[in-house]
Design a protein around this motif. Structure first.
Motif, PDB file in Angstrom:
ATOM      1  N   TYR A  21       0.826  -1.204   0.000  1.00 29.16           N
ATOM      2  CA  TYR A  21       0.000   0.000   0.000  1.00 29.16           C
ATOM      3  C   TYR A  21       0.863   1.258   0.000  1.00 29.16           C
ATOM      4  CZ  TYR A  21      -4.193  -2.763   0.947  1.00 29.16           C
ATOM      5  OH  TYR A  21      -5.228  -3.647   0.866  1.00 29.16           O
ATOM      6  N   MET A  22       1.916   1.275   0.816  1.00 28.13           N
ATOM      7  CA  MET A  22       2.737   2.477   0.933  1.00 28.13           C
ATOM      8  C   MET A  22       3.369   2.842  -0.403  1.00 28.13           C
ATOM      9  SD  MET A  22       5.925   3.279   3.472  1.00 28.13           S
ATOM     10  CE  MET A  22       6.944   1.994   2.765  1.00 28.13           C
ATOM     11  N   ILE A  23       3.931   1.850  -1.090  1.00 29.50           N
ATOM     12  CA  ILE A  23       4.573   2.123  -2.369  1.00 29.50           C
ATOM     13  C   ILE A  23       3.546   2.196  -3.495  1.00 29.50           C
ATOM     14  CG2 ILE A  23       6.249   1.245  -4.043  1.00 29.50           C
ATOM     15  CD1 ILE A  23       7.769   0.023  -1.669  1.00 29.50           C
ATOM     16  N   GLY A  24       2.557   1.297  -3.455  1.00 28.12           N
ATOM     17  CA  GLY A  24       1.529   1.294  -4.492  1.00 28.12           C
ATOM     18  C   GLY A  24       0.698   2.556  -4.524  1.00 28.12           C
ATOM     19  N   ASP A  25       0.592   3.231  -3.376  1.00 35.35           N
ATOM     20  CA  ASP A  25      -0.175   4.477  -3.340  1.00 35.35           C
ATOM     21  C   ASP A  25       0.436   5.566  -4.207  1.00 35.35           C
ATOM     22  OD1 ASP A  25      -2.224   3.588  -1.774  1.00 35.35           O
ATOM     23  OD2 ASP A  25      -1.490   4.444   0.103  1.00 35.35           O
ATOM     24  N   VAL A  26       1.705   5.435  -4.546  1.00 40.30           N
ATOM     25  CA  VAL A  26       2.333   6.411  -5.449  1.00 40.30           C
ATOM     26  C   VAL A  26       1.625   6.383  -6.800  1.00 40.30           C
ATOM     27  CG1 VAL A  26       4.461   7.065  -6.643  1.00 40.30           C
ATOM     28  CG2 VAL A  26       4.551   6.236  -4.275  1.00 40.30           C
ATOM     29  N   GLU A  27       1.281   5.188  -7.265  1.00 43.27           N
ATOM     30  CA  GLU A  27       0.575   5.076  -8.538  1.00 43.27           C
ATOM     31  C   GLU A  27      -0.820   5.682  -8.442  1.00 43.27           C
ATOM     32  OE1 GLU A  27      -0.352   1.738 -12.013  1.00 43.27           O
ATOM     33  OE2 GLU A  27       0.585   1.142 -10.123  1.00 43.27           O
ATOM     34  N   GLU A  28      -1.489   5.468  -7.308  1.00 38.19           N
ATOM     35  CA  GLU A  28      -2.804   6.066  -7.107  1.00 38.19           C
ATOM     36  C   GLU A  28      -2.710   7.587  -7.051  1.00 38.19           C
ATOM     37  OE1 GLU A  28      -5.872   4.613  -7.037  1.00 38.19           O
ATOM     38  OE2 GLU A  28      -4.716   2.915  -7.777  1.00 38.19           O
ATOM     39  N   PHE A  29      -1.669   8.083  -6.413  1.00 36.82           N
ATOM     40  CA  PHE A  29      -1.429   9.529  -6.360  1.00 36.82           C
ATOM     41  C   PHE A  29      -1.281  10.107  -7.760  1.00 36.82           C
ATOM     42  CE2 PHE A  29       2.141  12.600  -6.652  1.00 36.82           C
ATOM     43  CZ  PHE A  29       1.518  13.715  -6.106  1.00 36.82           C
ATOM     44  N   LEU A  30      -0.512   9.415  -8.607  1.00 36.05           N
ATOM     45  CA  LEU A  30      -0.337   9.865  -9.986  1.00 36.05           C
ATOM     46  C   LEU A  30      -1.662   9.895 -10.731  1.00 36.05           C
ATOM     47  CD1 LEU A  30       2.925   8.044 -11.106  1.00 36.05           C
ATOM     48  CD2 LEU A  30       2.515  10.497 -11.253  1.00 36.05           C
ATOM     49  N   LYS A  31      -2.412   8.811 -10.627  1.00 36.34           N
ATOM     50  CA  LYS A  31      -3.683   8.713 -11.347  1.00 36.34           C
ATOM     51  C   LYS A  31      -4.647   9.800 -10.895  1.00 36.34           C
ATOM     52  CE  LYS A  31      -7.519   5.494 -12.192  1.00 36.34           C
ATOM     53  NZ  LYS A  31      -8.042   4.130 -11.902  1.00 36.34           N
ATOM     54  N   TYR A 198       7.541   1.008 -12.814  1.00 37.01           N
ATOM     55  CA  TYR A 198       8.581   0.991 -11.790  1.00 37.01           C
ATOM     56  C   TYR A 198       7.966   0.964 -10.393  1.00 37.01           C
ATOM     57  CZ  TYR A 198      11.476   2.071 -15.786  1.00 37.01           C
ATOM     58  OH  TYR A 198      12.092   2.014 -17.016  1.00 37.01           O
ATOM     59  N   VAL A 199       6.846   1.642 -10.213  1.00 38.67           N
ATOM     60  CA  VAL A 199       6.148   1.589  -8.922  1.00 38.67           C
ATOM     61  C   VAL A 199       5.756   0.144  -8.614  1.00 38.67           C
ATOM     62  CG1 VAL A 199       4.104   2.313  -7.643  1.00 38.67           C
ATOM     63  CG2 VAL A 199       5.277   3.949  -9.131  1.00 38.67           C
ATOM     64  N   ARG A 200       5.185  -0.545  -9.597  1.00 38.50           N
ATOM     65  CA  ARG A 200       4.734  -1.926  -9.386  1.00 38.50           C
ATOM     66  C   ARG A 200       5.897  -2.850  -9.098  1.00 38.50           C
ATOM     67  NH1 ARG A 200       1.367  -1.175 -14.809  1.00 38.50           N
ATOM     68  NH2 ARG A 200      -0.138   0.370 -14.049  1.00 38.50           N
ATOM     69  N   ARG A 201       6.970  -2.683  -9.852  1.00 43.56           N
ATOM     70  CA  ARG A 201       8.125  -3.564  -9.653  1.00 43.56           C
ATOM     71  C   ARG A 201       8.789  -3.315  -8.303  1.00 43.56           C
ATOM     72  NH1 ARG A 201      12.233  -3.633 -14.461  1.00 43.56           N
ATOM     73  NH2 ARG A 201      12.778  -5.643 -13.535  1.00 43.56           N
ATOM     74  N   MET A 202       8.861  -2.057  -7.881  1.00 44.13           N
ATOM     75  CA  MET A 202       9.446  -1.754  -6.574  1.00 44.13           C
ATOM     76  C   MET A 202       8.589  -2.319  -5.445  1.00 44.13           C
ATOM     77  SD  MET A 202      12.200  -0.167  -7.385  1.00 44.13           S
ATOM     78  CE  MET A 202      12.784   0.517  -8.947  1.00 44.13           C
ATOM     79  N   SER A 203       7.282  -2.229  -5.607  1.00 43.09           N
ATOM     80  CA  SER A 203       6.375  -2.779  -4.594  1.00 43.09           C
ATOM     81  C   SER A 203       6.564  -4.291  -4.475  1.00 43.09           C
ATOM     82  CB  SER A 203       4.934  -2.456  -4.967  1.00 43.09           C
ATOM     83  OG  SER A 203       4.029  -3.023  -4.043  1.00 43.09           O
ATOM     84  N   GLU A 204       6.623  -4.966  -5.607  1.00 43.75           N
ATOM     85  CA  GLU A 204       6.831  -6.418  -5.599  1.00 43.75           C
ATOM     86  C   GLU A 204       8.196  -6.776  -5.010  1.00 43.75           C
ATOM     87  OE1 GLU A 204       6.341  -7.445  -9.658  1.00 43.75           O
ATOM     88  OE2 GLU A 204       4.168  -7.064  -9.681  1.00 43.75           O
ATOM     89  N   LEU A 205       9.203  -5.973  -5.339  1.00 41.24           N
ATOM     90  CA  LEU A 205      10.549  -6.212  -4.836  1.00 41.24           C
ATOM     91  C   LEU A 205      10.596  -6.152  -3.314  1.00 41.24           C
ATOM     92  CD1 LEU A 205      13.678  -6.290  -4.902  1.00 41.24           C
ATOM     93  CD2 LEU A 205      13.613  -3.829  -5.338  1.00 41.24           C
ATOM     94  N   ILE A 206      10.044  -5.107  -2.750  1.00 43.51           N
ATOM     95  CA  ILE A 206      10.102  -4.925  -1.303  1.00 43.51           C
ATOM     96  C   ILE A 206       9.374  -6.055  -0.583  1.00 43.51           C
ATOM     97  CG2 ILE A 206       9.398  -3.435   0.604  1.00 43.51           C
ATOM     98  CD1 ILE A 206      11.822  -2.481  -1.039  1.00 43.51           C
ATOM     99  N   VAL A 207       8.207  -6.419  -1.063  1.00 42.54           N
ATOM    100  CA  VAL A 207       7.443  -7.509  -0.452  1.00 42.54           C
ATOM    101  C   VAL A 207       8.212  -8.824  -0.548  1.00 42.54           C
ATOM    102  CG1 VAL A 207       5.348  -8.890  -0.622  1.00 42.54           C
ATOM    103  CG2 VAL A 207       5.206  -6.410  -0.762  1.00 42.54           C
ATOM    104  N   SER A 208       8.797  -9.099  -1.720  1.00 40.27           N
ATOM    105  CA  SER A 208       9.550 -10.338  -1.909  1.00 40.27           C
ATOM    106  C   SER A 208      10.742 -10.421  -0.968  1.00 40.27           C
ATOM    107  CB  SER A 208      10.044 -10.443  -3.356  1.00 40.27           C
ATOM    108  OG  SER A 208       8.949 -10.533  -4.252  1.00 40.27           O
TER     109      SER A 208
END
Length: 223
Positions: A21-31, A198-208
């Motif tokens: 949510y913390m990182i993924g919210d960046v994409e929501e902020f953009l949209k 990049y937002v999506r990949r960073m979010s997946e990276l951190i969780v992994s």
């Protein structure tokens, strides 16, 4: 409605949701921000039309107002939003990685001179967990150079201390360029939607990384 594995969802460590949510919210902020700018642009054009119709402005002045509005709402404001999103993304990753590293049983090695601290920690985590992330880390490193140029030089290439590294970073990132959308000389330009992957990949990276470190027993028991 898609099938949901409720048992897996309930047993999933809460950090996987927190960091997503913390990182993924960046994409929501953009949209949200860019949609709002589009709406404001249409409203501005309506106001210009109404004023020029009722106050009998010259046609040349109407064109001037429309040109200014187009640049502001199509170039300047969206770019500022994307700049803000780059800062939000890179600092969120930075915080998330730092949060994980503090809980490692074995501290990371001292970083080499000249390497970004978060990049160093990501490479260390990759080595320990076996999570294959080298390309994503290089993308993050490129985004850090962009972030630093934005923070220290308003995104303008001429005034950035590490211009050569900036050019390499921008060339690595799809949808990024050094161009002159404004009148200040070459600066970092970011196309609409370019940051989202990049937002999506960073979010997946951190969780992994968090999951792998936890499952492999690399964290203190109270982490």
């Amino acid at each position: 409605m898609p099938d949901i594995d409720l048992e897996r969802l309930l047993n999933e460590p809460i950090y996987t949701l927190d960091f997503q949510y913390m990182i993924g919210d960046v994409e929501e902020f953009l949209k949200f921000s860019e949609n709002n700018i589009e709406w404001q642009y249409r409203r501005e054009l309506q106001d210009i039309h109404r004023k020029t119709e009722t106050e009998e402005f010259p046609a040349e002045y109407k064109k001037h107002l429309e040109t200014n509005a187009e640049h502001r709402f199509k170039v300047s404001l969206p770019l500022r939003v994307r700049y803000g999103a780059v800062v939000a993304l890179t600092t969120s990753v930075e915080w998330s990685v730092g949060f994980l590293v503090k809980r490692l049983k074995k501290p990371v090695r001292k970083k080499p001179e000249g390497r970004n601290g978060t990049v160093h920690m990501l490479l260390e985590l990759q080595q320990r967990t076996g999570v294959g992330i080298t390309d994503i880390v290089r993308d993050y490193e490129a985004l850090v150079h962009v972030r630093n140029c934005i923070a220290h030089s308003a995104g303008i290439e001429e005034h950035y201390r590490f211009r050569d590294q900036l050019a390499e970073a921008v060339n690595r990132l799809a949808g990024f360029a050094l161009d002159n959308w404004h009148l200040f000389g070459k600066h970092v330009c970011i196309e609409k939607g370019a940051l989202n992957p990049y937002v999506r990949r960073m979010s997946e990276l951190i969780v992994s990384l968090h999951k792998a470190a936890n499952e492999q027993g690399l964290l203190h028991s109270d982490a």
